[in-house]
Design an enzyme around this catalytic site. Structure first.
Site, PDB file in Angstrom:
ATOM      1  N   TRP A 277       0.779 -15.949  -9.329  1.00 44.99           N
ATOM      2  CA  TRP A 277       0.012 -15.693  -8.067  1.00 44.99           C
ATOM      3  C   TRP A 277      -1.083 -16.385  -7.603  1.00 44.99           C
ATOM      4  O   TRP A 277      -2.062 -16.949  -8.555  1.00 44.99           O
ATOM      5  CB  TRP A 277      -0.667 -14.168  -8.099  1.00 44.99           C
TER       6      TRP A 277
ATOM      7  N   LYS B  65       5.539  -6.573   8.692  1.00 43.18           N
ATOM      8  CA  LYS B  65       5.229  -7.380   7.372  1.00 43.18           C
ATOM      9  C   LYS B  65       5.812  -6.415   6.300  1.00 43.18           C
ATOM     10  O   LYS B  65       5.416  -5.478   5.840  1.00 43.18           O
ATOM     11  CB  LYS B  65       3.651  -7.513   7.226  1.00 43.18           C
TER      12      LYS B  65
ATOM     13  N   ASP C 295      -1.063 -15.351  -1.082  1.00 40.37           N
ATOM     14  CA  ASP C 295      -2.071 -14.444  -0.699  1.00 40.37           C
ATOM     15  C   ASP C 295      -3.543 -15.373  -0.903  1.00 40.37           C
ATOM     16  O   ASP C 295      -4.598 -15.049  -0.608  1.00 40.37           O
ATOM     17  CB  ASP C 295      -2.371 -13.561  -1.825  1.00 40.37           C
TER      18      ASP C 295
ATOM     19  N   ASP D 120      -2.326  -4.137   8.475  1.00 47.83           N
ATOM     20  CA  ASP D 120      -1.862  -4.175   6.987  1.00 47.83           C
ATOM     21  C   ASP D 120      -1.997  -2.968   6.346  1.00 47.83           C
ATOM     22  O   ASP D 120      -1.993  -1.800   7.099  1.00 47.83           O
ATOM     23  CB  ASP D 120      -2.603  -5.501   6.480  1.00 47.83           C
ATOM     24  N   ASP D 121      -2.135  -2.950   4.941  1.00 43.31           N
ATOM     25  CA  ASP D 121      -2.077  -1.939   4.045  1.00 43.31           C
ATOM     26  C   ASP D 121      -3.225  -0.820   4.625  1.00 43.31           C
ATOM     27  O   ASP D 121      -4.201  -1.232   5.170  1.00 43.31           O
ATOM     28  CB  ASP D 121      -2.190  -2.331   2.558  1.00 43.31           C
TER      29      ASP D 121
ATOM     30  N   CYS E 167       6.976 -10.739   2.448  1.00 52.03           N
ATOM     31  CA  CYS E 167       5.801 -10.966   1.804  1.00 52.03           C
ATOM     32  C   CYS E 167       6.056 -10.390   0.382  1.00 52.03           C
ATOM     33  O   CYS E 167       6.816  -9.458   0.255  1.00 52.03           O
ATOM     34  CB  CYS E 167       4.434 -10.103   2.254  1.00 52.03           C
TER      35      CYS E 167
ATOM     36  N   ASP F 201       6.335  -5.991   2.636  1.00 51.96           N
ATOM     37  CA  ASP F 201       5.798  -6.555   1.453  1.00 51.96           C
ATOM     38  C   ASP F 201       6.408  -5.966   0.183  1.00 51.96           C
ATOM     39  O   ASP F 201       7.081  -5.062   0.272  1.00 51.96           O
ATOM     40  CB  ASP F 201       4.329  -5.910   1.280  1.00 51.96           C
TER      41      ASP F 201
ATOM     42  N   ARG G 110      -0.125  -2.622 -10.342  1.00 50.38           N
ATOM     43  CA  ARG G 110      -0.753  -2.517  -9.218  1.00 50.38           C
ATOM     44  C   ARG G 110      -0.618  -0.819  -9.114  1.00 50.38           C
ATOM     45  O   ARG G 110      -0.487  -0.520  -7.762  1.00 50.38           O
ATOM     46  CB  ARG G 110      -0.319  -3.426  -7.966  1.00 50.38           C
TER      47      ARG G 110
HETATM   48  C1  GLA Z   1      -0.145  -7.988  -0.981  1.00 49.50           C
HETATM   49  C2  GLA Z   1       0.056  -8.892   0.044  1.00 49.50           C
HETATM   50  C3  GLA Z   1      -1.107  -8.945   0.937  1.00 49.50           C
HETATM   51  C4  GLA Z   1      -1.662  -7.700   1.521  1.00 49.50           C
HETATM   52  C5  GLA Z   1      -1.664  -6.676   0.369  1.00 49.50           C
HETATM   53  C6  GLA Z   1      -1.813  -5.154   0.731  1.00 49.50           C
HETATM   54  O1  GLA Z   1      -0.849  -8.201  -1.894  1.00 49.50           O
HETATM   55  O2  GLA Z   1       0.321  -9.984  -0.336  1.00 49.50           O
HETATM   56  O3  GLA Z   1      -1.126  -9.890   2.009  1.00 49.50           O
HETATM   57  O4  GLA Z   1      -0.712  -7.222   2.376  1.00 49.50           O
HETATM   58  O5  GLA Z   1      -0.637  -6.807  -0.321  1.00 49.50           O
HETATM   59  O6  GLA Z   1      -1.888  -4.311  -0.082  1.00 49.50           O
END
Ligand code: GLA
Length: 723
Positions: A193, A470, A542, A360-361, A520, A472, A437
């Site tokens: 990572w 996106k 990341d 994003d998240d 992603c 993921d 996670r």
């Molecule tokens: C992963 C993705 C990041 C982001 C986070 C959100 O780590 O690689 O870019 O979107 O999740 O939780």
């Protein structure tokens, strides 16, 4: 023009620059003869090098010496003691397979592979060879495609149970390449990572070596790729062979050196956690592997890969379409936002010239951190009182498009979805669930899960009006088991998962052709050719630190195109490394890929915001070049303090040159960098300095580069032909 010639017992696939030759041994075993520069013809006698009895009396089959025979699709149990490509459990419980030639067919173009991503195109020819094991009725259909416009052979195998009883395939690789000697260096990509795809090179040694993933995805730790290069091969000269798998799950990429110093390359789905039952008449299709031959060093190999993916794999809708410059909310806000804050960031981004704002998240369920809510894909009304519908509308009112993040393959134990469907997870009954996670993986092989994912993603896209998604995926497999399969089919799970993922991606990308999907997986954890068939870009890592990115993007470019590498300018100190680098250098690195931002524009100075406008304009000015150009690596961050690369337009009239220094050097003299890929007869203007040089001068003498002072200094030049 590519052609396939059948002459006597030989099959010769030939294009302008490469030949691939196979032959039938007297008993009908399919032997490999040659892969390399194009040959005018091949003498059948060349096959006989494998005949005769070995000094130590090793196994022979029909007079042919098996442990030395170069084979196209070797199995186990007949006397070839090397690793093979195919293993099955026959109805009687034995596992020897003896495949002999049955028939050959030459096709124009290239058949699609059922359920799997694969290269496509009209300008190619395909050879389909059917091999059969008389005793078990097992059949292997081998497909070989040769293209007019790239030095590539694409291969796959389909294994059919031609018997009247059930059989189990326990290993079915996509590619075997037997080479007569082993004086090669092996190159693999390895990492972790935030440190994806570091280049590792070592000379081949006796025994087995290579790369593998067993965690359910192509992984952060390695890539479904390997290269063999002669010890003296460098970026620009010498022989190199590259192999890559168009697949996103577990894989094995191996080079083996046998007792006679021959080398065997194997590539395909890893046989750990793999077995596939075939009822009578059923077939198993392997993913596709591609094989590249280059005489122009590793650079030539990489450009051949890039050209292949660009013309024959990436989604045609997007491959040459300039992408909107995006700003992603992750490093700007993490989980800490509400509707007004996001709209505020979007407005500030719009003012700086950004064209797409991505939430994003953190927008769904009750997600304040990563401990809950994956699977609950409905708006968190505490943060977004008007839901994603109103957020999308308000963001668009600021003048930018709206995009959204999802992680559809996952579920948090703390979620409504998990409470309703614990049986949808990958897990083993009676074993404590192992989270990573704080989440579990849904069994995407289960058709009910596929429908669920399709529904939540399409509803989210419709409701929010998002034009970008996106996608993921942030954890790997553990406790591998599923309620959706009977006990004797549990080992089908990892591959069924990937097939299920492809099926959902296929449906969604067909139904939402104008939505830009970016892949992603905790960064680049599933950045592979399989995913690139569906998504035209992938978040490369990341880690957004400019110097780290030099290594990551340089390593990734070994087989994947820069035009697909999601790459953003982020704030300093960098959130992953704590390093402070100049904005110009963060831009120089990010604009080498699929360009965007990962910061809160409201926290920038007026001067920086002004710089952003210039950056967006620069990105668009170079869109076409960056999407269609040929990529040349010039200085390696794995070998020194500097990184340099350039992209040259197909007509050689334009180029983009990037140089990034690591730490500053005291008492330094200018650096002379030899450019590549230009037209020696042309003259080029360096737009940023106003200087004009000959293409020959730039390539053979070099471009004199005076870097600014300070760590992580950079130069970014556009070169334009002036005559
Ligand atoms: C992963 C993705 C990041 C982001 C986070 C959100 O780590 O690689 O870019 O979107 O999740 O939780």
């Amino acid at each position: 023009m590519a052609e396939i010639i059948r002459e006597g017992n030989l099959f010769h696939l030939r294009s302008a620059r490469i030949s691939y030759v196979m032959g039938l041994m007297p008993g009908g075993t399919l032997a490999h003869l040659y892969f390399g520069p194009a040959l005018r013809q091949v003498n059948e006698k060349a096959l006989l090098r494998h005949m005769g009895v070995a000094a130590d009396g090793s196994f022979t089959l029909q007079g042919c010496y098996l442990d030395h025979l170069a084979q196209e699709y070797p199995s186990f149990g007949l006397g070839d003691m090397r690793e093979g490509a195919l293993a099955v459990e026959a109805p009687d419980g034995t596992n020897a397979v003896d495949l002999r030639f049955a028939e050959a067919e030459i096709l124009n173009g290239k058949p699609a592979l059922p359920g799997l991503p694969a290269t496509f195109g009209e300008d190619c020819k395909t050879l389909r060879l059917t091999l059969r094991d008389a005793r078990t009725g097992l059949e292997a259909q081998l497909l070989y495609t040769i293209f007019d416009d790239c030095d590539v052979i694409a291969r796959s195998a389909s294994i059919r149970n031609g018997s009247a009883e059930k059989m189990t395939v326990t290993r079915a690789l996509s590619l075997c390449l037997d080479l007569p000697e082993a004086d090669w260096d092996l190159i693999t990509l390895n990492g972790a990572w935030a440190r994806e795809r570091e280049i590792n090179r070592r000379h081949l040694m006796p025994g087995e070596q290579g790369a593998a993933s067993r965690n359910g995805a192509s992984s952060l730790q390695t890539s479904p790729f390997l290269a063999l290069a002669r010890p003296n091969t460098d970026e620009n000269m010498g022989e190199a062979l590259g192999a890559a798998l168009v697949y996103s799950g577990n894989f094995l990429a191996q080079a083996n050196v046998g007792q006679y110093g021959t080398a065997r390359v194997l590539l395909g789905i890893h046989d750990r956690d793999f077995a596939w039952q075939l009822q009578p008449g059923e077939s198993f299709q392997t993913p596709e592997a591609v094989l590249i031959y280059s005489r122009e060093g590793l650079g030539g190999m990489s450009r051949a890969f890039h050209g292949l993916w660009q013309r024959h794999l990436l989604p045609p809708r997007w491959v040459n379409t300039p992408r909107p410059v995006l700003l992603n909310s992750w490093e700007a806000a993490y989980f800490d936002f509400d509707e007004d804050k996001l709209v505020d960031i979007a407005r500030s981004a719009a003012e700086a010239g950004v064209e797409l704002f991505v939430c994003d998240d953190g927008w769904f369920g009750h997600r304040d951190d990563d401990t809950t809510s994956l699977g609950d894909w409905y708006s968190d009304l505490r943060k977004l009182p008007g839901g994603i519908r109103r957020l999308g509308e308000r963001v668009r009112q600021t003048g930018v498009q709206f995009g959204i993040w999802m992680e559809p393959e996952m579920v948090s134990p703390e979620s409504d979805l998990y409470r309703a469907h614990p049986e949808w997870c990958i897990r083993i009954d009676g074993r404590e669930p192992i989270t990573a996670r704080n989440q579990l993986t849904l069994d995407v092989g289960n058709p009910q899960v596929q429908d669920f994912i399709y529904d939540v993603v399409s509803t989210t896209l419709r409701e929010s009006g998002a034009t970008y998604l996106k996608w993921d995926m942030n954890r790997n497999f553990s406790n591998i088991g599923t309620a959706a399969l009977p006990r004797d089919r549990q080992k089908e799970l990892p591959h069924r998962y990937i097939l299920g993922l492809y099926a959902v991606m296929d449906r969604l990308t067909r139904d939402f052709p104008d939505v830009l999907f970016e892949g992603c997986a905790s960064g680049g954890g599933r950045f592979d050719p399989g995913m690139l068939y569906y998504v035209p870009q992938f978040w490369c890592s990341d880690n957004t630190d400019a110097l780290s990115r030099c290594r990551i993007q340089y390593g990734t470019s070994l087989y994947l195109p820069t035009s697909a590498m999601g790459s953003h300018v982020s704030a300093v100190p960098n959130h992953q490394t704590g390093r402070v680098t100049p904005l110009e250098s963060r831009f120089a690195v990010a604009v080498s890929g699929c360009f965007g931002y990962e910061l809160d524009p409201r926290k920038l100075t007026e001067e920086e915001r002004q710089a952003l406008r210039g950056q967006v304009a620069f990105a668009h000015k170079t869109d076409k070049l960056r999407l269609t150009g040929a990529f040349y690596r010039l200085l390696s961050p794995f070998e020194g303090n500097d990184t340099a690369w350039m992209t040259v337009s197909p007509d050689q009239k334009e180029a983009l040159f990037t140089l990034v220094r690591g730490h500053a050097l005291p008492n330094d003299v200018p650096l002379l960098v030899k450019l590549r890929g230009l037209c020696p007869e042309r003259r080029y203007l360096v737009e940023q300095t106003g200087e004009i040089y000959g293409g020959d001068e730039l390539m053979y003498s070099g471009l004199c580069c005076q870097l600014p002072r300070g760590d992580a200094a950079s130069l970014l030049y556009i070169l334009k032909a002036v005559d």
